[in-house]
Design an enzyme around this catalytic site. Structure first.
Site, PDB file in Angstrom:
ATOM      1  N   LYS C  48      43.569  35.316  46.083  1.00 18.55           N
ATOM      2  CA  LYS C  48      42.687  36.325  46.579  1.00 18.55           C
ATOM      3  C   LYS C  48      43.043  37.875  46.654  1.00 18.55           C
ATOM      4  CE  LYS C  48      39.545  37.165  49.786  1.00 18.55           C
ATOM      5  NZ  LYS C  48      38.268  37.119  49.096  1.00 18.55           N
ATOM      6  N   ILE C  74      32.503  38.582  51.380  1.00 15.38           N
ATOM      7  CA  ILE C  74      33.646  38.546  52.196  1.00 15.38           C
ATOM      8  C   ILE C  74      34.226  39.895  52.506  1.00 15.38           C
ATOM      9  CG2 ILE C  74      35.997  37.408  52.363  1.00 15.38           C
ATOM     10  CD1 ILE C  74      33.681  35.392  52.046  1.00 15.38           C
ATOM     11  N   ASN C 130      40.717  43.940  40.251  1.00 19.01           N
ATOM     12  CA  ASN C 130      39.708  43.706  40.792  1.00 19.01           C
ATOM     13  C   ASN C 130      38.864  45.105  40.926  1.00 19.01           C
ATOM     14  OD1 ASN C 130      37.208  42.927  42.103  1.00 19.01           O
ATOM     15  ND2 ASN C 130      37.747  42.187  43.547  1.00 19.01           N
ATOM     16  N   CYS C 133      34.024  44.065  42.305  1.00 20.67           N
ATOM     17  CA  CYS C 133      33.611  43.500  43.664  1.00 20.67           C
ATOM     18  C   CYS C 133      32.352  43.925  44.086  1.00 20.67           C
ATOM     19  CB  CYS C 133      34.899  43.378  44.411  1.00 20.67           C
ATOM     20  SG  CYS C 133      34.129  42.311  46.207  1.00 20.67           S
ATOM     21  N   LYS C 169      39.376  42.588  35.520  1.00 23.88           N
ATOM     22  CA  LYS C 169      38.438  41.910  35.833  1.00 23.88           C
ATOM     23  C   LYS C 169      36.796  42.796  35.871  1.00 23.88           C
ATOM     24  CE  LYS C 169      36.845  38.239  38.921  1.00 23.88           C
ATOM     25  NZ  LYS C 169      37.152  37.263  39.878  1.00 23.88           N
ATOM     26  N   THR C 197      31.186  38.661  40.315  1.00 32.17           N
ATOM     27  CA  THR C 197      29.616  38.036  40.700  1.00 32.17           C
ATOM     28  C   THR C 197      28.526  39.243  40.452  1.00 32.17           C
ATOM     29  OG1 THR C 197      30.221  38.849  42.816  1.00 32.17           O
ATOM     30  CG2 THR C 197      30.640  36.657  42.492  1.00 32.17           C
ATOM     31  N   GLY C 252      30.430  29.914  36.949  1.00 31.67           N
ATOM     32  CA  GLY C 252      29.656  28.871  37.026  1.00 31.67           C
ATOM     33  C   GLY C 252      30.268  27.628  36.471  1.00 31.67           C
ATOM     34  N   GLY C 273      35.761  28.908  39.965  1.00 33.18           N
ATOM     35  CA  GLY C 273      35.333  29.641  41.183  1.00 33.18           C
ATOM     36  C   GLY C 273      34.945  28.575  42.308  1.00 33.18           C
TER      37      GLY C 273
HETATM   38  C1  LIG Z   1      33.530  33.258  48.158  1.00 33.59           C
HETATM   39  C2  LIG Z   1      34.131  34.156  46.922  1.00 33.59           C
HETATM   40  C3  LIG Z   1      35.271  35.067  47.137  1.00 33.59           C
HETATM   41  C4  LIG Z   1      35.768  35.731  46.393  1.00 33.59           C
HETATM   42  N1  LIG Z   1      36.549  36.629  46.487  1.00 33.59           N
HETATM   43  C5  LIG Z   1      37.057  37.224  45.208  1.00 33.59           C
HETATM   44  C6  LIG Z   1      38.087  38.317  45.296  1.00 33.59           C
HETATM   45  O1  LIG Z   1      38.661  38.303  46.470  1.00 33.59           O
HETATM   46  N2  LIG Z   1      38.659  38.907  44.288  1.00 33.59           N
HETATM   47  C7  LIG Z   1      37.829  38.920  43.043  1.00 33.59           C
HETATM   48  O2  LIG Z   1      38.278  39.412  42.124  1.00 33.59           O
HETATM   49  N3  LIG Z   1      36.767  37.780  42.914  1.00 33.59           N
HETATM   50  C8  LIG Z   1      36.671  37.153  43.800  1.00 33.59           C
HETATM   51  N4  LIG Z   1      35.169  36.255  43.885  1.00 33.59           N
HETATM   52  C9  LIG Z   1      34.830  36.170  42.426  1.00 33.59           C
HETATM   53  C10 LIG Z   1      35.636  34.786  41.749  1.00 33.59           C
HETATM   54  O3  LIG Z   1      36.732  34.946  41.378  1.00 33.59           O
HETATM   55  C11 LIG Z   1      34.677  34.694  40.307  1.00 33.59           C
HETATM   56  O4  LIG Z   1      34.809  35.779  39.456  1.00 33.59           O
HETATM   57  C12 LIG Z   1      33.181  34.328  40.472  1.00 33.59           C
HETATM   58  O5  LIG Z   1      32.807  33.615  41.563  1.00 33.59           O
HETATM   59  C13 LIG Z   1      32.483  33.898  39.381  1.00 33.59           C
HETATM   60  O6  LIG Z   1      33.009  32.465  39.192  1.00 33.59           O
HETATM   61  P1  LIG Z   1      32.197  31.274  39.660  1.00 33.59           P
HETATM   62  O7  LIG Z   1      30.509  31.129  39.401  1.00 33.59           O
HETATM   63  O8  LIG Z   1      32.996  29.983  39.217  1.00 33.59           O
HETATM   64  O9  LIG Z   1      32.421  31.371  41.228  1.00 33.59           O
HETATM   65  C14 LIG Z   1      34.922  35.583  44.980  1.00 33.59           C
HETATM   66  C15 LIG Z   1      33.913  34.396  44.961  1.00 33.59           C
HETATM   67  C16 LIG Z   1      33.457  33.654  45.739  1.00 33.59           C
HETATM   68  C17 LIG Z   1      32.439  32.730  45.747  1.00 33.59           C
END
Ligand SMILES: Cc1cc2nc3c(=O)[nH]c(=O)nc-3n(C[C@H](O)[C@H](O)[C@H](O)COP(=O)(O)O)c2cc1C
Ligand SMILES: Cc1cc2nc3c(=O)[nH]c(=O)nc-3n(C[C@H](O)[C@H](O)[C@H](O)COP(=O)(O)OP(=O)(O)OC[C@H]3O[C@@H](n4cnc5c(N)ncnc54)[C@H](O)[C@@H]3O)c2cc1C
Ligand SMILES: Cc1cc2nc3c(=O)[nH]c(=O)nc-3n(C[C@H](O)[C@H](O)[C@H](O)COP(=O)(O)OP(=O)(O)OC[C@H]3O[C@@H](n4cnc5c(N)ncnc54)[C@H](O)[C@@H]3O)c2cc1C
Ligand SMILES: Cc1cc2nc3c(=O)[nH]c(=O)nc-3n(C[C@H](O)[C@H](O)[C@H](O)COP(=O)(O)O)c2cc1C
Ligand code: FES
Ligand code: FES
Lengths: 316, 312, 312, 316
Positions: C48, C74, C130, C133, C169, C197, C252, C273
């Protein structure tokens, strides 16, 4: 080529499943019934026409019944409708009953297997133009590959019923015996006459079977079987017509044979389709322009799916 | 009760019976959806992209399905301006929806030429400038991601378009969509249309190649809806609201609830795209659903709803 | 048969047992998924986001589901650096996966401070920066969308990170992701991670307000996969391939087929993720699935697959 | 507060549906059975604990059975699991049977209605911490709103079975009589004693009923009914405990009453949950820090869903 004229009611209709029978390892026959407006629309379904089925909310089979190679694909949620053609149409008591032969290849066809009697499915159709019968033909040669058998079975029925002057014979190919989308036993009549595939035989149509691995009938591609048969029979010319449906490589080969022997030939083409009703332009089929080296894209859904073989530009 | 609801909208000076359009490329040139729905129930209609000369478009496959979405790479396949005027305009003349012609091209001149030819046609309410299509090698998205070029092309087409409404269709594939929106509005856009599709790719792991012949395509459908709602709200707050510029919102709309979301976010009207393929009558249903929502929420004029999110 | 397949990968100089990570924010700080899956089956693990001081994060609702996706806001809620070192590092020391600490902050100094404090920890393979975000007011995405700032922050953290691998990232919310990727690599990034995201919004039409307390959130899940695959392929072709920079692909991923798609597109490794929430054991399953795919396709070393799309 | 210790097996497990009974206009009771590892894990389920159900591939009801206000929502494909608590647990023949009371509010709960005996559903759990019984309590006051009745029914059972020194009484509220999630008839015993809700009565727990519209029992919010009852009984103090589950506004009111009368109070909170297992931080509940004006976010799924009422910072 009779164009599917506008202002016809093409749905969406709800059809009710009457049966969904597994007829091979991954082959099924889905039987559906339409009432009122749907029955009217589908009553005149021509062989080779198709419909768009909405399977997005049809449930998946339980996970134990999902073949391993489709486990990942099964996770995809479906958005678009799926095109299917028909292997039979029956009009009875103001109802129209239709059959679809289908093979399980991905998330939609996987879901399709869970449909059972009484369920309903939302359908747009009939769509596109079917096979047509030019004047003066005496012999129709039906060449099918895999699931391509569906619309040609329907065609065999129509030829027998409405075109008494035409004799039909079918050439049915598949990779292996197990992948022939027929239910009945393969009864060999003679090496020359081939098999009595119950599905074609009931319309008085003899059939020759070919499998790539030789597990039934001719060992090799159905196009080789067909070509050899044409050679043996020494047939060619203008009172014959070839109708074919199957994988595109096979169709390309059939088109080549037809051209060489100067036989009229109609092919049912497949494309990925988003709409099926001529508005999205996704289903382009490259076609020659008469007397020119140029090509145009015709729409498989609206201008086809059945095309004159001479038109088609095959890609590979 | 229902009569008390007014869902007609003022869109850049013209009155639309309701705020529902069908989106370019998903409803043909004119009445192609007529077998399936009452096209006169629509507030607006946008033609497939029209270029000066006919275009064959890309090789197939041109589409592929994804999770809650689809990619398309049609490549501006269209009948060309002349055939459009000859065959489609006569049909458009009979349509009651406000018809916008989506204009595309490889150069500013081509865009302007199409608009100029059609500027005198009474049957046409205006133009939607497609500077955001990700599926063509030249033109399209290159214009849409650079504010300087957006200014140039918008001014040029504005001149060519005469009295007609000029709507500019924005690409979502940018860092700050407001910069592009502002450029368009300052160069003369009367309305903004957003979003077009997101550049994307699907790979067939059996062949190891992209599924689409064009390799990449544009992602549309419900998958993109939350991004589109955000972008509409952003452009509404940062550009459109103060300047009185209407937004045509699109991206994944399939139900009246989806449409209402876009309207609350700031869209004066909405366009239904991909959903037409699945349910060709859905735009007309959405019109009814919006009315019902307004009745239930005691909204007498849909204006009360537009941009009512009021954040940012 | 299976033994013949080598799916271990070289990732910026370290050897990973396999190319599957769990993504930041979706797998806790260390072994929180251990009840559900063998965390030692993973190739890599990303914590995280850690900030210098603990962060409470945003008010709720912090998530909302969308079609084939979800939005999260978050807001970097985390226990802060000290507590992380005290409580989580000892657990991380026992993990066999390569552990990357995701670093976040409101200023370049804060980012650098976190990295500096952890640079000497043997248990940590590297950092994931990161800068992308979309859910925090300061920092985060503002850094990630401007090449100049990306250069600055990357150089600063690179210095602080010492010998550790620095992975940056990237945000997908930009006009040209390659520009940002290039800036990061030229400023010292050893690896690139994409995508984070997409900024998005869901409106509750009953209340007329955004569902999320933070109003906007980041869209993740299967909905974004085709865009992510495209972006990975673009960055691979335009930036990473020639420079020998590994890409950690995400967006995804839920199945081995999804992972293979990213690898063919150019990802050296992939991060899972959102899917962890639905199937907490899915990352381990994906490792097995990739092996099976290689066996079936007669691929003896996964390297043959990486970037094999070979287009563009 | 007993923390759910790690290294426990919490699934995913497959549970098999034994019944799914409609008990009100939009209320159902789903009965599920676990075997082997799942049975072991759920055998010790505490009242107030919950589980995450994967309903993504559970089919929708036929469109005619989808209520108009949910037609649009039903189009959304489900991605995430959904949290549910339990109204009963029975261990029998190495199986563990559990009941979920649920209300149809969106796409997942709509899909849930189509589950029928023999179907299976994938479940992660048990999750979170349940209600706990502090020493020295003599009277437990169970205040439920709508679906909140579920975990309190389970609690009533456990109190009766394992805590003989404690007398329990239930206060069950809903908007209208129809929305009371109980199956049996409402038999009024007396104005004072209230109703004999079969569900509570079988554990020897009397119940008072309140409906906002007065269609059954007390006319008004259940918290008013509860407060009046406390006033009439003149009760307060340390041998009582309040347990409550229901909409957040109701819980806020219950917390207020408890504070005023200095009664211990535990509340089961709800939040939108992505994971349910403590990794996503989506389910934050704002909590007071002892002896400080600061607040922290605790996780509803891991630190809750049951919290001491004194901790909670209510938002409105
Ligand atoms: C609930 C949640 C919390 C996340 N928290 C972080 C974070 O703290 N730092 C970060 O760099 N990315 C965070 N992400 C992004 C994920 O690491 C990932 O890059 C993104 O969700 C795309 O992948 P996925 O479609 O497989 O979820 C978070 C994603 C989700 C869904
Ligand atoms: C006019 C027409 C008639 C058809 N009739 C039949 C029929 O009678 N019986 C039958 O079993 N199938 C028929 N098909 C094919 C059928 O539409 C597909 O098998 C089906 O859409 C697959 O859906 P899926 O979700 O199961 O698999 P998907 O995951 O969508 O596809 C699985 C594989 O099939 C390929 N594919 C999918 N759709 C098409 C398409 N439209 N054209 C070419 N390749 C495709 C994909 O590239 C993929 O490799 C027909 C197609 C068309 C265009
Ligand atoms: C610990 C816990 C225990 C629960 N136990 C039960 C139970 O025993 N019986 C029961 O019927 N329901 C219970 N719920 C609520 C249940 O999870 C939701 O009703 C369900 O997720 C709705 O899914 P849906 O797709 O049908 O509707 P959605 O479209 O997801 O939601 C419909 C409406 O409900 C709200 N909502 C959805 N999920 C939650 C949530 N987790 N917290 C607060 N509001 C939410 C949404 O904001 C929306 O307005 C519980 C929730 C939690 C957190
Ligand atoms: C098959 C297809 C073809 C499209 N063709 C065009 C086009 O020619 N011109 C254009 O501006 N947009 C085109 N679009 C984009 C749509 O008009 C719309 O902006 C986009 O699809 C988002 O809306 P949706 O998610 O409702 O489909 C096309 C979209 C699809 C799916
Ligand atoms: S499938 Fe849409 S035009 Fe043919
Ligand atoms: S729901 Fe993920 S931490 Fe609580």
């Amino acid at each position: 080529m009779a164009k599917n004229h506008s202002a016809a009611n093409r749905g969406p209709f709800n059809a009710v499943i009457s049966a969904n029978k597994q007829i091979g390892q991954r082959f099924y026959r889905l039987s559906l019934g339409f009432e009122s407006a749907g029955a009217k629309a589908f009553a005149k379904l021509k062989p080779g026409q198709f419909a768009q089925l909405d399977l997005a909310d049809t449930p998946l089979p339980p996970s134990k019944d999902i073949p391993e190679d489709l486990v990942d694909a099964a996770r995809r949620k479906i958005l678009l409708r799926r095109p299917f053609s028909f292997s039979d149409v029956i009009n009875k008591d103001r109802k129209t009953l239709v059959d679809i032969l289908y093979r399980v290849v991905g998330p939609a066809t996987l879901r399709m297997t869970t449909l059972s009697a009484g369920d309903s499915v939302n359908i747009i159709g009939p769509l596109g133009n079917g096979f047509w019968v030019p004047r003066g033909k005496k012999q129709a040669l039906l060449v099918t590959g895999g699931m391509g058998a569906g619309p040609l079975l329907h065609l065999a029925k129509v030829l027998t019923a409405d075109h008494h002057g035409i004799e039909a014979i079918a050439f049915a190919g598949a990779k292996t015996e197990k992948e022939l989308p027929f239910e009945g036993q393969l009864d060999e009549i003679s090496q020359e006459l081939g098999f009595s595939l119950a599905e074609f035989a009931r319309y008085g149509v003899e059939s020759l079977v070919a499998t790539d691995d030789g597990s039934a009938g001719f060992a090799g591609p159905v196009t080789d079987c067909f070509s050899e048969w044409l050679g043996r029979a020494g047939l060619a010319g203008k009172d014959m017509i070839i109708y074919s449906c199957g994988p595109e490589q096979m169709l390309a080969k059939v088109a080549e044979i037809a051209e060489k022997r100067n036989i009229d030939c109609q092919l049912s083409m497949e494309r990925m389709m988003a709409c099926g009703i001529g508005i999205c332009q996704s289903c382009a089929v490259e076609c020659k322009v008469n007397g020119s080296s140029e090509t145009v894209y015709k729409m498989c859904c609206e201008d086809g799916p059945v095309f004159d073989a001479k038109e088609i530009v095959f890609s590979s | 009760m229902e009569e008390a609801v007014d869902i007609s909208v003022d869109f850049a000076g013209i009155r639309l019976a309701n705020p529902v359009f069908t989106a370019s490329g998903t409803c043909g040139y004119a009445d192609e959806l007529a077998d399936f729905t009452d096209v006169n129930a629509l507030g607006g209609f946008i033609t497939k992209s029209i270029t000066l000369k006919p275009k064959k478009g890309n090789a197939t496959p041109r589409i592929v399905e994804t999770d809650s979405g689809m990619l398309n790479a049609i490549g501006w396949a269209n009948i060309g301006l002349d055939k459009f005027i000859e065959e489609k305009l006569p049909i458009i003349e009979k349509m009651s929806a406000a018809v916008f012609v989506n204009v595309a091209g490889e150069s500013i001149d081509e865009y302007a030429a199409v608009a100029e030819h059609l500027a005198g046609e009474a049957a046409i309410a205006g133009f939607e400038l497609n500077i955001s299509c990700p599926n063509v090698a030249k033109g399209g998205i290159t214009f849409g991601t650079d504010a300087v070029q957006v200014t140039e092309i918008t001014s040029a087409v504005k001149k060519a378009a005469g009295e007609k409404i000029l709507m500019v269709k924005l690409s979502p594939n940018v860092t700050d969509i407001s910069v592009i929106a502002r450029a368009a509005v300052e160069a003369g856009a009367d309305a903004l249309s957003l979003v077009n599709t997101f550049t994307a790719m699907v790979i067939d792991i059996e062949t190891g190649k992209p599924v689409l012949a064009n390799k990449t395509g544009g992602l549309s459908g419900p998958a993109i809806k939350p991004i589109a709602v955000y972008l509409v709200n952003k452009v509404y707050n940062e550009v459109a609201k103060n300047r009185g510029i209407p937004i045509l919102g699109s991206g994944g709309i399939r139900t009246a609830s989806d449409a209402v979301e876009f309207i609350i976010a700031g869209a004066t009207a909405v366009a239904v795209g991909t959903a037409n393929f699945i349910e060709p009558g859905c735009a007309a249903k959405i019109v009814e659903g919006i009315k019902k929502y307004c009745v239930r929420k005691k909204i007498t004029n849909i204006k009360e709803l537009t941009g009512s999110l009021g954040i940012g």
